[in-house]
Design a protein around this motif. Structure first.
Motif, PDB file in Angstrom:
ATOM      1  N   ILE A 119       0.839  -1.204   0.000  1.00 35.96           N
ATOM      2  CA  ILE A 119       0.000   0.000   0.000  1.00 35.96           C
ATOM      3  C   ILE A 119       0.872   1.252   0.000  1.00 35.96           C
ATOM      4  CG2 ILE A 119      -1.677   1.328   1.345  1.00 35.96           C
ATOM      5  CD1 ILE A 119      -2.851  -1.287   2.303  1.00 35.96           C
ATOM      6  N   ASN A 120       1.906   1.244   0.848  1.00 39.84           N
ATOM      7  CA  ASN A 120       2.792   2.404   0.916  1.00 39.84           C
ATOM      8  C   ASN A 120       3.467   2.686  -0.425  1.00 39.84           C
ATOM      9  OD1 ASN A 120       2.235   2.932   3.603  1.00 39.84           O
ATOM     10  ND2 ASN A 120       3.939   1.721   4.372  1.00 39.84           N
ATOM     11  N   ALA A 121       3.856   1.622  -1.126  1.00 40.09           N
ATOM     12  CA  ALA A 121       4.528   1.797  -2.413  1.00 40.09           C
ATOM     13  C   ALA A 121       3.614   2.472  -3.428  1.00 40.09           C
ATOM     14  CB  ALA A 121       5.006   0.447  -2.939  1.00 40.09           C
ATOM     15  N   ARG A 122       2.309   2.160  -3.349  1.00 39.92           N
ATOM     16  CA  ARG A 122       1.359   2.763  -4.289  1.00 39.92           C
ATOM     17  C   ARG A 122       0.879   4.137  -3.839  1.00 39.92           C
ATOM     18  NH1 ARG A 122      -3.206  -0.976  -4.094  1.00 39.92           N
ATOM     19  NH2 ARG A 122      -2.154  -2.041  -2.389  1.00 39.92           N
ATOM     20  N   MET A 123       0.946   4.387  -2.541  1.00 38.85           N
ATOM     21  CA  MET A 123       0.344   5.594  -1.979  1.00 38.85           C
ATOM     22  C   MET A 123       1.364   6.709  -1.742  1.00 38.85           C
ATOM     23  SD  MET A 123      -1.544   5.800   1.726  1.00 38.85           S
ATOM     24  CE  MET A 123      -1.828   7.344   2.569  1.00 38.85           C
ATOM     25  N   PHE A 311     -10.025   0.910   7.646  1.00 42.47           N
ATOM     26  CA  PHE A 311      -9.238   1.906   6.914  1.00 42.47           C
ATOM     27  C   PHE A 311      -8.164   1.219   6.073  1.00 42.47           C
ATOM     28  CE2 PHE A 311      -5.435   4.628   6.726  1.00 42.47           C
ATOM     29  CZ  PHE A 311      -5.961   5.723   6.056  1.00 42.47           C
ATOM     30  N   TYR A 312      -7.454   0.254   6.676  1.00 43.03           N
ATOM     31  CA  TYR A 312      -6.387  -0.439   5.943  1.00 43.03           C
ATOM     32  C   TYR A 312      -6.952  -1.191   4.739  1.00 43.03           C
ATOM     33  CZ  TYR A 312      -2.559   0.455   9.228  1.00 43.03           C
ATOM     34  OH  TYR A 312      -1.569   1.057   9.969  1.00 43.03           O
ATOM     35  N   MET A 313      -8.098  -1.849   4.927  1.00 46.25           N
ATOM     36  CA  MET A 313      -8.672  -2.604   3.815  1.00 46.25           C
ATOM     37  C   MET A 313      -9.155  -1.664   2.713  1.00 46.25           C
ATOM     38  SD  MET A 313      -8.048  -5.606   4.678  1.00 46.25           S
ATOM     39  CE  MET A 313      -8.848  -6.370   3.284  1.00 46.25           C
ATOM     40  N   ASN A 314      -9.733  -0.535   3.091  1.00 48.46           N
ATOM     41  CA  ASN A 314     -10.164   0.439   2.079  1.00 48.46           C
ATOM     42  C   ASN A 314      -8.977   1.034   1.344  1.00 48.46           C
ATOM     43  OD1 ASN A 314     -13.222   1.374   1.900  1.00 48.46           O
ATOM     44  ND2 ASN A 314     -12.861   0.707   3.997  1.00 48.46           N
ATOM     45  N   MET A 315      -7.906   1.288   2.077  1.00 50.32           N
ATOM     46  CA  MET A 315      -6.736   1.880   1.434  1.00 50.32           C
ATOM     47  C   MET A 315      -6.036   0.877   0.531  1.00 50.32           C
ATOM     48  SD  MET A 315      -6.752   4.983   2.005  1.00 50.32           S
ATOM     49  CE  MET A 315      -5.222   5.261   1.129  1.00 50.32           C
ATOM     50  N   ASP A 316      -6.252  -0.423   0.750  1.00 48.12           N
ATOM     51  CA  ASP A 316      -5.699  -1.410  -0.179  1.00 48.12           C
ATOM     52  C   ASP A 316      -6.288  -1.204  -1.565  1.00 48.12           C
ATOM     53  OD1 ASP A 316      -4.270  -3.690  -1.065  1.00 48.12           O
ATOM     54  OD2 ASP A 316      -6.045  -4.935  -0.772  1.00 48.12           O
TER      55      ASP A 316
END
Length: 526
Positions: A119-123, A311-316
């Motif tokens: 997620i961090n790599a994409r965000m 939040f984590y699942m939505n941000m995925d």
């Protein structure tokens, strides 16, 4: 065949074995007065019991011809070995269970790390220049975050089309949003005058941050950006956003659909259209900015109420649709700190501007004193703009006289504006034409400082224009002069498109933020 007779020793040995193998009650032996060379029992207690005829354990004769002691030792050792084997087996099972649980835990941690890292790599934006441009967020007090959106609405440059400067103060549970149009005039690092929307192409994300800091006078700590296609996907991924549309949006340049006023659940395409629309009955740039702020509030409301796992699942799914200097953990921590802020309490204001054209390029130019005052209020956590109704209630519309002149050459503009003011109760005594039709924007001119509130009330009612204090360059007999500029054509066009949608509302009964009215001041006009 000769049979040998058993010896005396053999008889004695056989006799002893017979006695030892016989079960039953025995008469106690009389101890021999002569010492024996062999003890039957190594334990004196067992010896005494045997002499009394008490037999508790009889060991069988064995083929190995081993003694009682050896047999007892062997049996005890075998039991110990069996117990040791069983105990070892239990220890192995327990160890295997612990290792299995540990392996699962390690695998879960590794999977979580890979999940978050993905997620961090994409965000997250990995840009040293951006990191350098951003200020460290204070541990206490207000934090400024810049939201940059490029909606591909045809303006030059790669974005932003709008910038939202967001001030949040978790300690006071307060938030405010200053809307900065993408076509605002600014000077960038190349030393040239540009629209803010050109900043991305001139110097990337860091240039956008620096330009907004120069315009606003505050230091930005966090940066978030999106584009048109990502914005549509983001809203759809969240299941739409709930927005109370203040005025019907019907702008052919923004798209092929229209959105009626009132509470609406907007999908991604509708939300994009709503943010692009710029054809309103009054205060077009300010109304568009207010609409963008409404969308930002709706997104804030959707995200801030999420638990950590949600939040984590939505941000995925949403990572990559929004890019930021923040990683996943930092974004959740920031949103969590803002949970006490009610979305309806967020204060919104649009940069006060007027339109100016330089070398064939149209810009929105900040009205310096009003913008400076607005930013000062923002830094103090106060309301950014004065409400229209507060402005109107502060004056008696019939207590002063007004002259309305057509200064933009728009046919019927002065008459239309005068009728609008009369319907609102203002005392219009003269209607005519200005000496020259050179005014790009509508001006409300007052010559006494005490009349400032009256001029602002007129601007609020007209829905466009700018209040100007000038006691030298304008000559008129009434208390206030209204010079209707070329911008009135936009009002007439927007009013016509609104009427075509069946919306009966008009510019006199809409609720707008009017502390920062749009004005068009020609460079040739004084």
């Amino acid at each position: 065949m000769v049979t040998r007779r058993p010896s005396s020793a053999q008889y004695k040995k056989t006799s002893r074995q017979m006695r030892r193998a016989t079960l039953g009650t025995h008469v106690a032996r009389v101890p021999s007065p002569f010492p024996s060379a062999r003890k039957d029992f190594s334990n004196p207690r067992r010896t005494r019991k045997a002499e009394r005829g008490e037999i508790h354990q009889v060991l069988p004769n064995t083929s190995t011809r081993e003694t009682r002691r050896d047999y007892a030792n062997r049996m005890s050792q075998q039991a110990f070995i069996e117990r040791a084997i069983a105990s070892g087996r239990r220890r192995k099972i327990a160890l295997f269970t612990v290792l299995a649980i540990a392996a699962l835990a390690i695998a879960g941690i590794a999977a979580g790390f890979v999940f978050v890292s993905g997620i961090n790599a994409r965000m997250q934006i990995s840009d040293a220049a951006l990191t350098s441009a951003l200020a460290d967020a204070p541990e206490e007090g207000a934090i400024y975050t810049l939201l940059s959106a490029s909606f591909d609405d045809g303006d030059s440059g790669s974005g932003p089309d709008v910038a939202l400067l967001v001030r949040t103060n978790p300690d006071q549970a307060s938030a405010s949003i200053a809307v900065i149009p993408g076509n605002v005039r600014t000077k960038l690092s190349d030393g040239e005058t540009h629209r803010l929307g050109d900043a991305q192409s001139v110097g990337g994300d860091a240039e956008v941050v620096t330009a907004v800091e120069e315009l606003s006078g505050v230091q930005v700590s966090h940066y978030v950006k999106t584009d048109a296609s990502s914005f549509v996907s983001l809203v759809n991924a969240l299941g739409g956003i709930q927005v109370d549309v203040p005025e019907t949006a019907n702008d052919p340049d923004a798209g092929s659909s229209a959105i009626a006023s009132g509470p609406q659940l907007l999908n991604g395409e509708q939300a994009l259209y709503f943010c692009r629309a710029n054809d309103f009955a009054s205060l077009a740039e300010q109304q568009r900015g207010a609409n963008d702020a409404l969308v930002a509030q709706a997104l804030f409301e959707r995200f801030v109420g999420m638990g950590k796992m949600t939040f984590y699942m939505n941000m995925d799914e949403c990572a990559g649709l929004v890019r930021s200097d923040l990683d996943l953990k930092g974004a959740f921590a920031l949103l969590s700190s803002l949970r006490d802020i009610a979305p309806g309490s967020i204060m919104v204001g649009a940069m006060p501007t007027y339109t100016s054209e330089i070398n064939g390029v149209s810009y929105q130019v900040p009205i310096a004193d009003e913008w400076s005052a607005m930013m000062e209020r923002m830094q103090q956590g106060q309301a950014l703009q004065q409400d229209k109704q507060d402005l109107l209630s502060s004056v008696d519309p019939a207590s002063f006289s007004i002259t309305v002149n057509n200064g933009g050459g728009v046919e019927g503009a002065a008459l239309d504006a005068s009728e609008l003011l009369k319907n609102a109760g203002f005392n219009v005594t003269e209607v005519g034409n200005a000496a020259q039709a050179v005014y790009d924007s509508t001006l409300v001119v007052y010559q006494k400082e005490d009349d400032e509130a009256k001029a602002e009330a007129l601007v609020a009612t007209l829905g466009t224009g700018r209040a100007v204090y000038d006691a030298i360059n304008y000559s008129f007999e009434t208390d206030i002069l209204v010079v209707v500029g070329k911008d009135w054509q936009n009002i007439l066009d927007a009013r016509g498109s609104t009427a075509s949608t069946g919306d009966s509302s008009n510019s006199t009964d809409q609720s707008y933020d009017t502390g920062t009215s749009q004005t068009n001041l020609s460079s040739d006009a004084s």
